[in-house]
Design an enzyme around this catalytic site. Structure first.
Site, PDB file in Angstrom:
ATOM      1  N   LYS A 124      53.378  19.826   2.127  1.00  8.57           N
ATOM      2  CA  LYS A 124      53.578  18.855   3.198  1.00  8.57           C
ATOM      3  C   LYS A 124      52.320  18.753   4.036  1.00  8.57           C
ATOM      4  CE  LYS A 124      55.102  21.723   7.028  1.00  8.57           C
ATOM      5  NZ  LYS A 124      56.072  21.956   8.093  1.00  8.57           N
ATOM      6  N   ASP A 140      63.485  24.108  14.320  1.00  8.47           N
ATOM      7  CA  ASP A 140      63.288  23.577  15.665  1.00  8.47           C
ATOM      8  C   ASP A 140      63.824  22.148  15.725  1.00  8.47           C
ATOM      9  OD1 ASP A 140      62.506  22.914  18.201  1.00  8.47           O
ATOM     10  OD2 ASP A 140      60.398  23.391  17.951  1.00  8.47           O
ATOM     11  N   THR A 141      62.993  21.159  15.507  1.00  3.14           N
ATOM     12  CA  THR A 141      63.481  19.777  15.497  1.00  3.14           C
ATOM     13  C   THR A 141      64.019  19.382  14.128  1.00  3.14           C
ATOM     14  OG1 THR A 141      61.262  18.941  14.988  1.00  3.14           O
ATOM     15  CG2 THR A 141      61.890  19.091  17.323  1.00  3.14           C
ATOM     16  N   ASN A 184      64.938  26.865  45.190  1.00  6.26           N
ATOM     17  CA  ASN A 184      63.605  26.367  44.796  1.00  6.26           C
ATOM     18  C   ASN A 184      63.202  26.857  43.415  1.00  6.26           C
ATOM     19  OD1 ASN A 184      63.080  29.046  45.284  1.00  6.26           O
ATOM     20  ND2 ASN A 184      61.183  28.681  46.416  1.00  6.26           N
ATOM     21  N   HIS A 210      56.689  34.483  14.178  1.00  5.78           N
ATOM     22  CA  HIS A 210      56.180  33.334  13.430  1.00  5.78           C
ATOM     23  C   HIS A 210      54.904  33.686  12.673  1.00  5.78           C
ATOM     24  CE1 HIS A 210      55.871  29.136  12.370  1.00  5.78           C
ATOM     25  NE2 HIS A 210      54.631  29.083  12.827  1.00  5.78           N
ATOM     26  N   ARG A 230      54.307  30.173  18.124  1.00  7.18           N
ATOM     27  CA  ARG A 230      53.575  29.216  17.290  1.00  7.18           C
ATOM     28  C   ARG A 230      52.171  28.939  17.825  1.00  7.18           C
ATOM     29  NH1 ARG A 230      58.464  24.961  16.722  1.00  7.18           N
ATOM     30  NH2 ARG A 230      58.993  25.981  18.701  1.00  7.18           N
TER      31      ARG A 230
END
Length: 322
Positions: free
Chosen positions: A201, A233-234, A45, A138, A104
């Site tokens: 940015k 990260d991405t 579980n 971070h 973050r």
């Protein structure tokens, strides 16, 4: 004199979760010890069970756990390991989290939001942690979230020494991929004796993990550009920043980051850009199916091992970065 004198000997014990055992084994080898045998089980579980197979009474315990995806599972395992040590009478418990989870979420951007990085610190404290050790938080303010000592290690020397050995820094410009990383980039620029450039940015507030690159501030034409960040990260930030640098005449682009989170489309985005090299450390495991071109992974284990030794011997962690 009444009472009894205890033996002055201290006992260092190192424990590893299941998220990144390779890193823990490397740290143990550098310290000249073995990981404490532990039984960690995930039930059907998804509940987690932990039991240590040796006595931990009176020990100075260091519990190493990285926090890749699934983050919540590994955080819970880390907490249960700490709780087990507390209930088994470990003298001092240090949480070693090379990549601090939820870092973050260190402040509220909008109303009715949590500060999850603070919550994680509170959970570790409640579980029984006396100290936290982490690499490249971070946000530095996270150190104040924990009610106890926090050893904030820097991966910059590991990364910068590698860059200095392999590239001509006289033709290099250090680039911050956004305004939030300027302080980090400035430290890199000082270390490399190189000029600094900044990419302005803007995040789209309606779409998570999407970045709009606007302009480059600084001279990058004909230069070797070193993009620096605490994590990838991405890879939206890194890939778009690199494209902007090439559009402004950069001769080559190198990326350097401490934490290879590498989520979702990261590999695809990084491979679409002609990075000369992407340099990271092994604070997080990189899955075998994550194929990133020109990726170099440096070991953070020597730094963590040195820090553990300094804490255990009541030495100076700060001395490691002087």
């Amino acid at each position: 004199m009444s009472g009894a004198l205890a033996t002055p000997n201290k006992h260092l014990m190192l424990f590893s979760g299941r998220a990144h055992p390779q890193l823990a084994r490397s740290v143990a080898e550098l310290l000249g010890i073995e990981l404490t045998p532990s039984k960690l089980i995930s039930y059907a579980n998804s509940e987690i069970y932990v039991r240590y197979e040796e006595s931990v009474r009176g020990c100075d315990a260091f519990v190493i756990q990285s926090h890749p995806a699934p983050v919540n599972e590994w955080v819970m395992e880390h907490l249960i390991m700490v709780d087990a040590l507390k209930r088994a009478s470990a003298k001092r418990i240090t949480v070693v989290a090379p990549f601090y989870p939820y870092a973050r979420q260190d402040k509220k951007h909008l109303g009715r939001e949590p500060i999850s990085a603070r919550l994680v610190a509170d959970l570790f404290r409640t579980a029984g942690a006396d100290r936290i050790m982490s690499v490249d938080l971070h946000a530095a303010q996270i150190q104040g979230f924990f009610d106890g000592p926090v050893d904030h290690l820097s991966g910059l020397p590991v990364l910068a020494d590698y860059v200095g050995r392999h590239y001509d820094t006289t033709a290099m410009t250090v680039v911050s991929p956004d305004a939030g990383r300027v302080r980090l980039a400035d430290a890199w620029a000082d270390r490399m004796s190189a000029p600094l450039a900044i990419i302005h940015k803007r995040h789209d507030p309606l779409h998570a993990n999407e970045v709009q690159v606007n302009e480059v501030v600084g001279d990058v034409k004909g230069r070797t550009c070193l993009l620096v960040d605490d994590m990838i990260d991405t890879a939206g930030t890194m890939s778009k920043a690199a494209k902007a640098l090439y559009a402004h005449g950069a001769s080559q682009v190198i990326a350097a980051a401490t934490h290879p989170v590498l989520s979702g489309p990261a590999a695809k985005r990084l491979n679409e850009v002609d990075f000369t090299e992407i340099i990271v450390t092994n604070t997080l495991p990189i899955h075998d199916d994550m194929h990133v071109n020109n990726l170099t992974v440096l070991s953070i284990a020597p730094l963590i091992a040195q820090a553990v030794h300094e804490v255990f011997t009541d030495g100076s962690v700060t001395r490691l970065f002087d």
